[in-house]
Design an enzyme around this catalytic site. Structure first.
Site, PDB file in Angstrom:
ATOM      1  N   ILE A  16      55.796 -61.672  60.083  1.00  0.00           N
ATOM      2  CA  ILE A  16      56.067 -61.748  58.651  1.00  0.00           C
ATOM      3  C   ILE A  16      54.832 -62.214  57.886  1.00  0.00           C
ATOM      4  CG2 ILE A  16      57.376 -63.037  56.912  1.00  0.00           C
ATOM      5  CD1 ILE A  16      59.766 -62.973  58.851  1.00  0.00           C
ATOM      6  N   ASP A  35      45.728 -69.712  60.633  1.00  0.00           N
ATOM      7  CA  ASP A  35      46.455 -69.322  61.837  1.00  0.00           C
ATOM      8  C   ASP A  35      45.799 -69.983  63.037  1.00  0.00           C
ATOM      9  OD1 ASP A  35      48.558 -66.755  62.385  1.00  0.00           O
ATOM     10  OD2 ASP A  35      47.476 -67.505  64.135  1.00  0.00           O
ATOM     11  N   LYS A  36      46.615 -70.369  63.992  1.00  0.00           N
ATOM     12  CA  LYS A  36      46.081 -71.043  65.189  1.00  0.00           C
ATOM     13  C   LYS A  36      45.298 -70.076  66.067  1.00  0.00           C
ATOM     14  CE  LYS A  36      50.186 -70.394  68.084  1.00  0.00           C
ATOM     15  NZ  LYS A  36      51.211 -71.044  68.930  1.00  0.00           N
ATOM     16  N   ASN A  85      54.563 -70.518  56.186  1.00  0.00           N
ATOM     17  CA  ASN A  85      55.227 -69.464  56.966  1.00  0.00           C
ATOM     18  C   ASN A  85      55.166 -69.709  58.471  1.00  0.00           C
ATOM     19  OD1 ASN A  85      56.198 -66.529  57.416  1.00  0.00           O
ATOM     20  ND2 ASN A  85      54.253 -66.628  58.527  1.00  0.00           N
ATOM     21  N   TYR A 150      65.392 -75.188  67.004  1.00  0.00           N
ATOM     22  CA  TYR A 150      64.885 -74.252  65.998  1.00  0.00           C
ATOM     23  C   TYR A 150      65.787 -74.239  64.777  1.00  0.00           C
ATOM     24  CZ  TYR A 150      63.652 -69.794  63.787  1.00  0.00           C
ATOM     25  OH  TYR A 150      63.285 -68.824  62.883  1.00  0.00           O
ATOM     26  N   LYS A 154      65.016 -75.182  60.633  1.00  0.00           N
ATOM     27  CA  LYS A 154      65.248 -74.293  59.496  1.00  0.00           C
ATOM     28  C   LYS A 154      66.273 -74.883  58.518  1.00  0.00           C
ATOM     29  CE  LYS A 154      62.258 -71.224  60.732  1.00  0.00           C
ATOM     30  NZ  LYS A 154      61.029 -71.020  59.937  1.00  0.00           N
ATOM     31  N   ILE A 183      64.401 -59.778  61.894  1.00  0.00           N
ATOM     32  CA  ILE A 183      63.220 -59.022  61.491  1.00  0.00           C
ATOM     33  C   ILE A 183      62.423 -58.707  62.748  1.00  0.00           C
ATOM     34  CG2 ILE A 183      61.148 -58.988  60.071  1.00  0.00           C
ATOM     35  CD1 ILE A 183      63.718 -59.087  58.447  1.00  0.00           C
ATOM     36  N   THR A 185      59.737 -58.705  64.748  1.00  0.00           N
ATOM     37  CA  THR A 185      58.432 -59.352  64.846  1.00  0.00           C
ATOM     38  C   THR A 185      58.176 -59.757  66.293  1.00  0.00           C
ATOM     39  OG1 THR A 185      59.327 -61.584  64.514  1.00  0.00           O
ATOM     40  CG2 THR A 185      58.728 -60.324  62.529  1.00  0.00           C
TER      41      THR A 185
END
Length: 254
Positions: A16, A35-36, A85, A150, A154, A183, A185
């Protein structure tokens, strides 16, 4: 819609986040991807010629987040939006089976990172009357089996979004969240392989949304572009479902 906006996007290198990065650029923004992982050569090539800053940053590490934000401000002198994100979904376990280290990592990446980006970004957003966007999930509202930690992150993001919206409204800073369902991904694909019925999970996910099969991340990116734009100037504290109706009522799945 986002002309001349400086947007800090965490987890922008894949899934995403990558779709959001492309959408924001298309809408006229400058995108600072945190980003890592280093971006692949194909993605770096796709960004060639765009107004993009790519920084390797572990958002669970406060010092790295502080350094990244300093770099953004040194280069662009301001920040107009922060999109939180970045997230992980592993492990797929019940709460009692979740180890301390697994719990801590999920909380650090999915939730505590928002503390860090806000801590180092809020002064700049106050100057620009900018906005914050958090990527949540439908499971944060309705729950999900075998995914306790998780889901907890959220659900916390949903509550945190509303609290932040109230805290920063006097500064004309809007805070919203986007709430996807299934989604397609890499993160969801990895989650699918952890399920006991991995061979059947894609079929299940494709039937989850009344509007049709699992979409790609561009449907989320379009909603995010709207929420970061002036068209959403009087929207704050909203958890926007972009789920194809997955959370609506009883359904017969044949």
């Amino acid at each position: 819609m986002l002309e001349n906006k400086i947007i800090v996007l965490t987890g922008g290198g894949d899934g995403i986040g990558w779709e959001c990065a492309k959408a924001y650029l298309k809408a006229g923004a400058t995108v600072c991807i945190l980003d890592k992982n280093q971006l692949s050569n194909d993605k770096l090539e796709a960004l060639n010629g765009t107004d993009t800053l790519v920084l390797t940053c572990n958002i669970a590490n406060e010092a790295e987040v502080a350094m990244a934000f300093n770099t953004v401000v040194e280069k662009y002198s301001r920040i107009d939006a922060i999109h939180n994100n970045a997230a992980i979904a592993h492990p797929s376990k019940t709460l009692d089976q979740t180890s301390n280290s697994e719990w801590d990592l999920l909380m650090d990446i999915n939730l505590k990172s928002i503390l860090y980006t806000t801590r180092y970004g809020i002064a700049h957003l106050k100057k620009t009357q900018g906005c914050i966007l958090n990527t949540s999930s439908m499971v944060g509202s309705i729950g999900q089996d075998n995914h306790a930690a998780y889901v907890a992150t959220k659900g916390a993001i949903n509550a945190l979004t509303k609290a932040m919206a109230l805290d920063y409204a006097s500064f004309k800073i809007r805070v919203n969240a986007v709430s996807p369902a299934a989604i397609n991904t890499p993160t969801l694909q990895a989650w699918s392989q952890e399920q006991p019925n991995a061979a059947e999970i894609e079929k299940y996910l494709n039937h989850l949304q009344p509007l049709g099969d699992m979409p790609a991340g561009d449907v989320i990116a379009d909603a995010c572009t709207f929420l970061l734009s002036n068209a959403a100037r009087f929207i704050t504290g909203t958890i926007l479902p972009v789920s194809g109706g997955a959370e609506l009522g009883y359904r017969t799945i044949l």
